[in-house]
Design a protein around this motif. Structure first.
Motif, PDB file in Angstrom:
ATOM      1  N   SER A 149       0.649  -1.016   0.617  1.00 12.68           N
ATOM      2  CA  SER A 149       0.339  -0.544  -0.408  1.00 12.68           C
ATOM      3  C   SER A 149       0.671   0.982   0.143  1.00 12.68           C
ATOM      4  O   SER A 149       1.520   1.647   0.846  1.00 12.68           O
ATOM      5  N   CYS A 191      -8.722  -3.766  -8.836  1.00  7.34           N
ATOM      6  CA  CYS A 191      -8.819  -4.444  -8.089  1.00  7.34           C
ATOM      7  C   CYS A 191      -9.756  -4.204  -6.875  1.00  7.34           C
ATOM      8  O   CYS A 191     -10.081  -4.799  -6.535  1.00  7.34           O
ATOM      9  N   ASP A 192      -8.890  -2.409  -6.303  1.00 11.38           N
ATOM     10  CA  ASP A 192      -9.745  -1.948  -5.497  1.00 11.38           C
ATOM     11  C   ASP A 192     -11.046  -1.619  -5.689  1.00 11.38           C
ATOM     12  O   ASP A 192     -11.910  -1.907  -4.468  1.00 11.38           O
ATOM     13  N   ARG A 233     -14.583  -3.096  -4.077  1.00  9.23           N
ATOM     14  CA  ARG A 233     -15.649  -1.940  -3.634  1.00  9.23           C
ATOM     15  C   ARG A 233     -16.643  -2.304  -4.230  1.00  9.23           C
ATOM     16  O   ARG A 233     -18.089  -2.342  -3.651  1.00  9.23           O
ATOM     17  N   ARG A 279     -16.645   0.745   5.972  1.00  7.43           N
ATOM     18  CA  ARG A 279     -14.832   0.613   5.971  1.00  7.43           C
ATOM     19  C   ARG A 279     -13.750   0.366   6.852  1.00  7.43           C
ATOM     20  O   ARG A 279     -13.153  -0.167   6.801  1.00  7.43           O
ATOM     21  N   LEU A 337      -8.112 -11.676   8.880  1.00  7.18           N
ATOM     22  CA  LEU A 337      -8.512 -11.222   6.483  1.00  7.18           C
ATOM     23  C   LEU A 337      -8.551 -12.308   6.214  1.00  7.18           C
ATOM     24  O   LEU A 337      -9.090 -11.734   5.127  1.00  7.18           O
ATOM     25  N   LEU A 365     -12.446 -12.546   5.481  1.00  7.35           N
ATOM     26  CA  LEU A 365     -12.774 -11.315   4.455  1.00  7.35           C
ATOM     27  C   LEU A 365     -12.019 -11.896   2.984  1.00  7.35           C
ATOM     28  O   LEU A 365     -12.707 -12.327   2.457  1.00  7.35           O
ATOM     29  N   ASN A 366     -11.248 -12.247   2.755  1.00  8.62           N
ATOM     30  CA  ASN A 366     -10.314 -12.053   1.603  1.00  8.62           C
ATOM     31  C   ASN A 366     -10.905 -13.855   0.811  1.00  8.62           C
ATOM     32  O   ASN A 366     -11.293 -14.343  -0.860  1.00  8.62           O
ATOM     33  N   TYR A 395     -12.631 -12.640  -3.154  1.00 12.78           N
ATOM     34  CA  TYR A 395     -11.391 -12.877  -3.789  1.00 12.78           C
ATOM     35  C   TYR A 395     -12.455 -13.630  -4.983  1.00 12.78           C
ATOM     36  O   TYR A 395     -12.678 -13.279  -6.071  1.00 12.78           O
ATOM     37  N   THR A 418      -3.516  -7.404  -3.430  1.00  8.48           N
ATOM     38  CA  THR A 418      -3.229  -8.799  -2.835  1.00  8.48           C
ATOM     39  C   THR A 418      -3.101 -10.032  -3.911  1.00  8.48           C
ATOM     40  O   THR A 418      -3.780 -10.574  -4.471  1.00  8.48           O
ATOM     41  N   ARG A 447      -1.869  -1.903   8.207  1.00 12.20           N
ATOM     42  CA  ARG A 447      -1.745  -2.298   7.058  1.00 12.20           C
ATOM     43  C   ARG A 447      -1.178  -3.221   6.800  1.00 12.20           C
ATOM     44  O   ARG A 447      -0.782  -4.224   6.074  1.00 12.20           O
ATOM     45  N   GLN A 466       0.227  -6.939   5.064  1.00 12.08           N
ATOM     46  CA  GLN A 466       0.980  -7.093   3.893  1.00 12.08           C
ATOM     47  C   GLN A 466       2.526  -8.002   3.434  1.00 12.08           C
ATOM     48  O   GLN A 466       3.261  -8.160   4.712  1.00 12.08           O
TER      49      GLN A 466
HETATM   50  C1  LIG Z   1     -10.702  -3.911   4.620  1.00 13.79           C
HETATM   51  C2  LIG Z   1     -11.094  -3.386   3.359  1.00 13.79           C
HETATM   52  C3  LIG Z   1     -12.836  -3.186   3.809  1.00 13.79           C
HETATM   53  C4  LIG Z   1     -10.745  -1.903   4.163  1.00 13.79           C
HETATM   54  O1  LIG Z   1     -11.630  -0.839   2.827  1.00 13.79           O
HETATM   55  P1  LIG Z   1     -11.223   1.281   2.904  1.00 13.79           P
HETATM   56  O2  LIG Z   1     -11.136   1.373   2.599  1.00 13.79           O
HETATM   57  O3  LIG Z   1      -9.683   1.060   4.615  1.00 13.79           O
HETATM   58  O4  LIG Z   1      -9.089   0.545   2.346  1.00 13.79           O
HETATM   59  P2  LIG Z   1      -9.265   0.296   0.703  1.00 13.79           P
HETATM   60  O5  LIG Z   1     -10.024  -0.944   0.028  1.00 13.79           O
HETATM   61  O6  LIG Z   1      -9.605   1.549   0.059  1.00 13.79           O
HETATM   62  O7  LIG Z   1      -7.742  -0.496   0.594  1.00 13.79           O
HETATM   63  C5  LIG Z   1      -6.451   0.347   0.666  1.00 13.79           C
HETATM   64  C6  LIG Z   1      -5.783  -0.782   1.201  1.00 13.79           C
HETATM   65  O8  LIG Z   1      -5.124  -1.301   1.416  1.00 13.79           O
HETATM   66  C7  LIG Z   1      -4.284  -2.672   1.347  1.00 13.79           C
HETATM   67  N1  LIG Z   1      -5.566  -3.859   1.370  1.00 13.79           N
HETATM   68  C8  LIG Z   1      -6.855  -4.358   0.942  1.00 13.79           C
HETATM   69  N2  LIG Z   1      -7.659  -5.343   1.064  1.00 13.79           N
HETATM   70  C9  LIG Z   1      -6.418  -5.855   1.866  1.00 13.79           C
HETATM   71  C10 LIG Z   1      -5.912  -7.169   2.008  1.00 13.79           C
HETATM   72  N3  LIG Z   1      -7.251  -8.066   1.642  1.00 13.79           N
HETATM   73  N4  LIG Z   1      -4.893  -7.880   2.168  1.00 13.79           N
HETATM   74  C11 LIG Z   1      -3.558  -6.691   2.402  1.00 13.79           C
HETATM   75  N5  LIG Z   1      -4.019  -5.495   1.869  1.00 13.79           N
HETATM   76  C12 LIG Z   1      -4.718  -4.762   1.450  1.00 13.79           C
HETATM   77  C13 LIG Z   1      -4.082  -2.469  -0.208  1.00 13.79           C
HETATM   78  O9  LIG Z   1      -3.276  -2.074  -0.452  1.00 13.79           O
HETATM   79  C14 LIG Z   1      -5.430  -1.259  -0.260  1.00 13.79           C
HETATM   80  O10 LIG Z   1      -4.786  -0.763  -1.731  1.00 13.79           O
HETATM   81  C15 LIG Z   1     -10.944  -3.526   2.609  1.00 13.79           C
HETATM   82  O11 LIG Z   1      -9.717  -3.216   1.601  1.00 13.79           O
HETATM   83  C16 LIG Z   1     -11.394  -4.707   2.072  1.00 13.79           C
HETATM   84  O12 LIG Z   1     -12.948  -4.765   1.006  1.00 13.79           O
HETATM   85  N6  LIG Z   1     -10.665  -5.759   1.475  1.00 13.79           N
HETATM   86  C17 LIG Z   1     -10.625  -6.872   0.746  1.00 13.79           C
HETATM   87  C18 LIG Z   1      -9.994  -7.170  -0.514  1.00 13.79           C
HETATM   88  C19 LIG Z   1      -9.259  -6.366  -0.858  1.00 13.79           C
HETATM   89  O13 LIG Z   1      -8.536  -7.780  -0.846  1.00 13.79           O
HETATM   90  N7  LIG Z   1      -8.866  -6.059  -1.796  1.00 13.79           N
HETATM   91  C20 LIG Z   1      -7.533  -6.015  -2.678  1.00 13.79           C
HETATM   92  C21 LIG Z   1      -8.105  -6.224  -4.168  1.00 13.79           C
HETATM   93  S1  LIG Z   1      -7.006  -7.209  -4.553  1.00 13.79           S
END
Ligand SMILES: CC(C)(COP(=O)(O)OP(=O)(O)OC[C@H]1O[C@@H](n2cnc3c(N)ncnc32)[C@H](O)[C@@H]1O)[C@@H](O)C(=O)NCCC(=O)NCCS
Ligand SMILES: Nc1ncnc2c1ncn2[C@@H]1O[C@H](COP(=O)(O)OP(=O)(O)OP(=O)(O)O)[C@@H](O)[C@H]1O
Length: 199
Positions: A13, A34-35, A39, A69, A83, A86-87, A91, A116, A157, A161
């Motif tokens: 990130s 993918c972010d 959403r 969020r 985590l 959620l993943n 996914y 991710t 965060r 990663q």
């Molecule tokens: C946990 C959530 C709700 C937090 O939302 P928020 O609006 O605060 O953050 P946003 O989505 O903008 O993500 C910001 C950054 O967090 C990091 N991040 C997001 N998801 C993950 C994850 N599963 N594992 C590690 N880092 C992550 C990334 O670097 C991302 O760019 C959201 O990140 C989410 O739904 N994550 C799971 C989906 C995912 O894995 N997204 C990455 C797409 S490949």
């Protein structure tokens, strides 16, 4: 995917992936963020949000029925088992969208912007991997500023990663972003050209 070249873009990130995407878009790539897909699949009324509600309870749903969020981030970036839950839930929905978009575009080159990428397993469909890396402290400063979050949240965060060495070791192209934005853009433009020209 037949007749397409799909590249995965990953990195921690705040590393600078969005800026790299701009260069690749200018070079003619379809960009799949993918972010953003993550959403969309949890919008109100979508089956994925219902599943998350059942699995995580009311605390992750706002009074308007949307995903909260910040609340979800606080849970999953502090608990690795949550985590993973959620993943594993989200996914398959993201992967379905990615494959549909790749199948529907006329563009020959596709860039998947996926923080991710490896965890989601979507690196499997990629012809090559590009990573963007920077020093951890730089990532922390950048995401605190961009996302208006505390140092503690930023560190949590990033703690969910991989580090720069991991991304580097798994990539065909690695773009280091410890300098200024113009240097990053120049490196990204050069990488996009290299891929398109096949060298
Ligand atoms: C946990 C959530 C709700 C937090 O939302 P928020 O609006 O605060 O953050 P946003 O989505 O903008 O993500 C910001 C950054 O967090 C990091 N991040 C997001 N998801 C993950 C994850 N599963 N594992 C590690 N880092 C992550 C990334 O670097 C991302 O760019 C959201 O990140 C989410 O739904 N994550 C799971 C989906 C995912 O894995 N997204 C990455 C797409 S490949
Ligand atoms: N070299 C740089 N110098 C100064 N600011 C930068 C530099 N590179 C990126 N930034 C800024 O840092 C922030 C994070 O960059 P960016 O959004 O591209 O990261 P990202 O890798 O897409 O992160 P995430 O995975 O969290 O979406 C942005 O506000 C961006 O403008």
């Amino acid at each position: 995917m037949i007749n397409k070249k799909i590249y995965g873009l990953t990195g921690m990130s705040g590393a600078g992936k969005s800026t790299v995407c701009d260069s690749f878009e200018r070079a003619g790539f379809l960009i799949i963020d993918c972010d953003r897909l993550a959403r969309e699949v949890v919008r109100k009324g979508r089956p994925c949000l219902d599943k998350l509600h059942r699995l995580f309870g009311d605390s992750v749903i706002t009074k308007d029925g949307e995903l909260d969020r910040r609340a979800m981030g606080n849970i999953v970036f502090s608990h690795s088992d949550k985590l993973a839950l959620l993943n594993n839930t989200i996914y398959p929905y993201i992967t379905y969208e990615v494959i549909s978009m790749c199948g529907n575009t006329d563009k020959h080159f596709v860039l998947l912007d996926a923080p991710t990428l490896f965890e989601s397993g979507i690196d499997f469909i990629c012809d090559g991997i590009i990573s963007v890396t920077c020093d951890k402290e730089k990532s922390i400063q950048r995401i605190m500023l961009r996302d208006n979050i505390t140092r503690e949240s930023a560190e949590k965060r990033l703690g969910s990663q991989h580090d720069a060495e991991y991304y580097k070791s798994k990539s065909d192209f690695c773009i280091e972003n410890n300098g200024d934005i113009d240097t990053l853009k120049a490196k990204a433009d050069a990488t996009a050209r290299k891929i398109i020209n096949g060298n």
